[in-house]
Motif scaffolding. Structure first.
Motif, PDB file in Angstrom:
ATOM      1  N   UNK A 190       4.658  62.983   3.263  1.00 50.18           N
ATOM      2  CA  UNK A 190       4.465  61.965   2.226  1.00 50.18           C
ATOM      3  C   UNK A 190       5.762  61.710   1.466  1.00 50.18           C
ATOM      4  N   UNK A 191       6.458  62.771   1.094  1.00 48.79           N
ATOM      5  CA  UNK A 191       7.703  62.618   0.331  1.00 48.79           C
ATOM      6  C   UNK A 191       8.790  61.957   1.175  1.00 48.79           C
ATOM      7  N   UNK A 192       8.958  62.421   2.399  1.00 48.85           N
ATOM      8  CA  UNK A 192      10.022  61.898   3.253  1.00 48.85           C
ATOM      9  C   UNK A 192       9.797  60.426   3.614  1.00 48.85           C
ATOM     10  N   UNK A 193       8.556  60.036   3.742  1.00 53.77           N
ATOM     11  CA  UNK A 193       8.231  58.664   4.147  1.00 53.77           C
ATOM     12  C   UNK A 193       8.302  57.671   3.004  1.00 53.77           C
ATOM     13  N   UNK A 199       6.978  54.670   8.347  1.00 54.19           N
ATOM     14  CA  UNK A 199       7.825  55.859   8.373  1.00 54.19           C
ATOM     15  C   UNK A 199       6.986  57.124   8.556  1.00 54.19           C
ATOM     16  N   UNK A 200       5.760  57.113   8.039  1.00 53.81           N
ATOM     17  CA  UNK A 200       4.852  58.241   8.264  1.00 53.81           C
ATOM     18  C   UNK A 200       4.686  58.472   9.764  1.00 53.81           C
ATOM     19  N   UNK A 228      16.256  67.255   9.566  1.00 54.10           N
ATOM     20  CA  UNK A 228      16.165  65.836   9.206  1.00 54.10           C
ATOM     21  C   UNK A 228      15.026  65.195   9.998  1.00 54.10           C
ATOM     22  N   UNK A 229      14.025  64.712   9.293  1.00 56.39           N
ATOM     23  CA  UNK A 229      12.895  64.047   9.942  1.00 56.39           C
ATOM     24  C   UNK A 229      12.850  62.557   9.644  1.00 56.39           C
ATOM     25  N   UNK A 230      13.717  62.111   8.740  1.00 57.81           N
ATOM     26  CA  UNK A 230      13.723  60.703   8.354  1.00 57.81           C
ATOM     27  C   UNK A 230      15.142  60.313   7.983  1.00 57.81           C
ATOM     28  N   UNK A 239      17.042  62.400   5.517  1.00 55.65           N
ATOM     29  CA  UNK A 239      16.068  63.047   4.640  1.00 55.65           C
ATOM     30  C   UNK A 239      15.590  64.310   5.335  1.00 55.65           C
ATOM     31  N   UNK A 240      15.841  65.434   4.711  1.00 52.18           N
ATOM     32  CA  UNK A 240      15.526  66.715   5.350  1.00 52.18           C
ATOM     33  C   UNK A 240      14.367  67.409   4.664  1.00 52.18           C
TER      34      UNK A 240
END
Length: 247
Positions: A190-193, A199-200, A228-230, A239-240
Motif C-alpha cells: 500500500x505504501x509503495x504503490x 502500481x499495486x 526495490x519493488x517500485x 521505492x524500497x
C-alpha cells in the motif's frame, strides 16, 4: 498472478453512481463523469462494467472530429460507417434507440476540441436515445466540461476516483497474488504503490517473481528489506521495502 476483478471502494462508488443515473428523473440528463489521477483504475473498472452491461467502450483520440467519432462508434456497433455525417448519425441513432446500448468514452478530454464538437454528437445521441453515457477523464476534466453549459447540464453524476485504501490493497493481494503476503508486507504494498491500483499490480508481480526465485510460497517484510519493488518516476528514485517496524 491470478486474473480476477477486485471490487474496490472506487468500484462501489462508480456502480452507485451508475445506478443513480439509470434511475434519473430527467431523461436527457444521462451522462456520468468519472475522473481522477492516472493509475487509480478508472479505465479498468469502467471497462469491466462495460463488458458486463454490454456497453460500447471507445477511447477518444487527440485528432477526433465529430465525423471521426461517429465512424469509430459505427464500427464498434457494426453499423455502416459510410456516407455523410448526417446519414451516419441517423443510422447510429436508430441502432442505439433499438438496442439501448450504453456508451463509454475514455480519454474524454479529446472530445472537447473545437468547442466540444465531438462530445456534442455523443450528447445528441444520449438525449434522443435516452441512454447512459460514461465519460472518463483526468482530474481537470470537470472544470473543462463546466465551460459548456449544454453539456454540463446533462451530467447527472460525478464520480472521483481516489487512491486505493488499505482494505482495497489487502483485498487485491488476497485475490490476485499467488504468494501469501503477511499483513506487514501488504501494508508495504500500500505504501509503495501510493494507492495507485496500477502500481499495486506491479508490486504484487515483483513480489511473486522474487518468491519464485527464492523458492518461497509466502513472503514477509523481513524477506524483502531494502529491495526495490517500485519506482517513483517523478523523483526518479527506487521505492524500497522498509525494515520490519521501520519508519
Amino acid at each position: 498472478m491470478r486474473k480476477q476483478f477486485v471490487k474496490t471502494e472506487n468500484y462501489s462508488r462508480f456502480t452507485a453512481g451508475i445506478q443513480a443515473v439509470e434511475q434519473r428523473g430527467a431523461a436527457e440528463a444521462g451522462m456520468m463523469l468519472v475522473h481522477g489521477a492516472p493509475g487509480f483504475g478508472k479505465s479498468h473498472i469502467v471497462g469491466h462494467w462495460a463488458a458486463e452491461s454490454g456497453a460500447v467502450f471507445l477511447r477518444a483520440n487527440v485528432d477526433w472530429t465529430p465525423k471521426y467519432c461517429l465512424v469509430e462508434l459505427a464500427k464498434a456497433m457494426r453499423v455502416d460507417p459510410s456516407g455523410t455525417a448526417q446519414q451516419l448519425f441517423s443510422r447510429l441513432l436508430e441502432r442505439v434507440v433499438e438496442t439501448q446500448t450504453p456508451l463509454v468514452i475514455d480519454e474524454a478530454e479529446f472530445t472537447l476540441h473545437q468547442n466540444a464538437a465531438a462530445l456534442e454528437k455523443i450528447r445528441d445521441l444520449s438525449d434522443r436515445a435516452e441512454v447512459t453515457v460514461v465519460l472518463i477523464g483526468m482530474e481537470r476534466i470537470q472544470q473543462s466540461i463546466a465551460r459548456h453549459r449544454q453539456l454540463s447540464s446533462r451530467i447527472a453524476q460525478v464520480c472521483e476516483f481516489t487512491p486505493s485504501t488499505m482494505a482495497d490493497v489487502a483485498q487485491a493481494c488476497r485475490q490476485l497474488s499467488e504468494v501469501v503476503m503477511s499483513p506487514e508486507l501488504v501494508a508495504e504494498v500500500h505504501r509503495l504503490s501510493g494507492g495507485r491500483m496500477r502500481e499495486v499490480l506491479n508490486v504484487i508481480a515483483a513480489v511473486e517473481r522474487l518468491a519464485r526465485l527464492n523458492g518461497l510460497d509466502s513472503m514477509d517484510v523481513a524477506d524483502l528489506e531494502g529491495v526495490a519493488l517500485s519506482f517513483d518516476w517523478q523523483s526518479r528514485t527506487a521505492r524500497t521495502v522498509r525494515k520490519a517496524g521501520g519508519r
